[in-house]
Motif scaffolding. Sequence first.
Motif, short mmCIF file in Angstrom:
data_model
loop_
_atom_site.label_atom_id
_atom_site.label_comp_id
_atom_site.label_asym_id
_atom_site.label_seq_id
_atom_site.Cartn_x
_atom_site.Cartn_y
_atom_site.Cartn_z
N VAL A 176 5.75 -19.03 49.65
CA VAL A 176 6.41 -19.70 48.53
C VAL A 176 6.44 -18.80 47.30
O VAL A 176 7.47 -18.72 46.60
N THR A 177 5.34 -18.10 47.04
CA THR A 177 5.29 -17.20 45.88
C THR A 177 6.35 -16.11 45.98
O THR A 177 7.05 -15.82 45.01
N GLY A 178 6.49 -15.52 47.16
CA GLY A 178 7.51 -14.48 47.34
C GLY A 178 8.91 -15.03 47.18
O GLY A 178 9.78 -14.38 46.58
N THR A 179 9.14 -16.23 47.68
CA THR A 179 10.47 -16.84 47.57
C THR A 179 10.81 -17.16 46.12
O THR A 179 11.92 -16.88 45.65
N VAL A 180 9.86 -17.78 45.42
CA VAL A 180 10.09 -18.13 44.01
C VAL A 180 10.32 -16.89 43.16
O VAL A 180 11.22 -16.85 42.31
N ALA A 181 9.52 -15.85 43.40
CA ALA A 181 9.68 -14.61 42.63
C ALA A 181 11.05 -13.98 42.87
O ALA A 181 11.69 -13.47 41.95
N ARG A 182 11.52 -14.04 44.11
CA ARG A 182 12.83 -13.50 44.43
C ARG A 182 13.94 -14.30 43.76
O ARG A 182 14.88 -13.73 43.20
N LEU A 183 13.85 -15.63 43.82
CA LEU A 183 14.86 -16.48 43.19
C LEU A 183 14.88 -16.27 41.68
O LEU A 183 15.96 -16.21 41.06
N ARG A 184 13.70 -16.15 41.07
CA ARG A 184 13.62 -15.94 39.63
C ARG A 184 14.23 -14.60 39.26
O ARG A 184 14.92 -14.47 38.24
N ARG A 185 13.97 -13.59 40.07
CA ARG A 185 14.53 -12.27 39.80
C ARG A 185 16.05 -12.27 39.94
O ARG A 185 16.75 -11.65 39.15
#
Length: 210
Positions: free
Chosen positions: A200-209
Motif C-alpha cells: 500500500v505504501t508503494g502504491t500510495v507513493a506512486r500515485l502521489r508522485r
Amino acid sequence: MDLSNADAPPADAASALRLIEEQQARAARQLNPDPRLFHWPWGVAWLVGFGLLFLRFGPDGRVFVDLPRWLPLTVLFVLLALAGTISSVAGARAYGQVSGESSRRGGWYGSAWFLGYASLMAVNLKVAGLLPEDLQGLLWSATAVGLTGVLHLAGGAIWLDRDMFLLGAWILVLNIAGTLAGAGWHSLVIAIGGGGGLLVTGTVARLRRS
C-alpha cells in the motif's frame, strides 16, 4: 548560425518556463526512482514468505498446509534477497550520481542496515539455541522485523520523510502485537499487515508522485 528546431531557443517566456519545468521533472524522475521498487518487492517477500511460515508453523504447533519444513524459510530468504537486489539496483542508478552531504548520509544509513543486521545475527545465534523451536522462530522474525521498523523510523527522521517514518511506526506496532500474540500468529500479522502495508505504501507513493 543555422539552428535546428530542436536546438532553437524558446520563442517566448511561456515556452522557456515550460522547458525549464520539463527539465526539472526529468531530473526529478532520474533522482527519485519509482517508489514501488523500494516497497513492492519487500511487500511480496513478507506476504508470501511469512504467509508460508504461518501455514506450516501455525499457532500451538498447528500445520495448516503440510509443506516441507525447509520450504517456507527458503522461499522467504530467496524473496528477501531478490527484494534487496531490486532495491539496491534502483537506488544505485538513481543516487549514484549524487555527491556531497546527501551521498554521505545515504552511505552511512546503508552501513547502519548492514551493521544492525550483523549484530542481530550474532546475538540471535548465541541465544536461539537456548529456546524451544517455536520460540527460536519467533526470536528471529520478531528481532529482524523490529530492527527493520526502527531503521525506517530513523530514515524518516533523517530525510524528514513522513511516509517512511509512518511505515516504520506501523511495522513496530505490528511487531509488538504479533510478538505478544505468540509464535505462529506473529507470522500471520507480519504477512498481512507488514507485507500489505509495504504494498500500500508503494502504491500510495506512486500515485502521489504521479
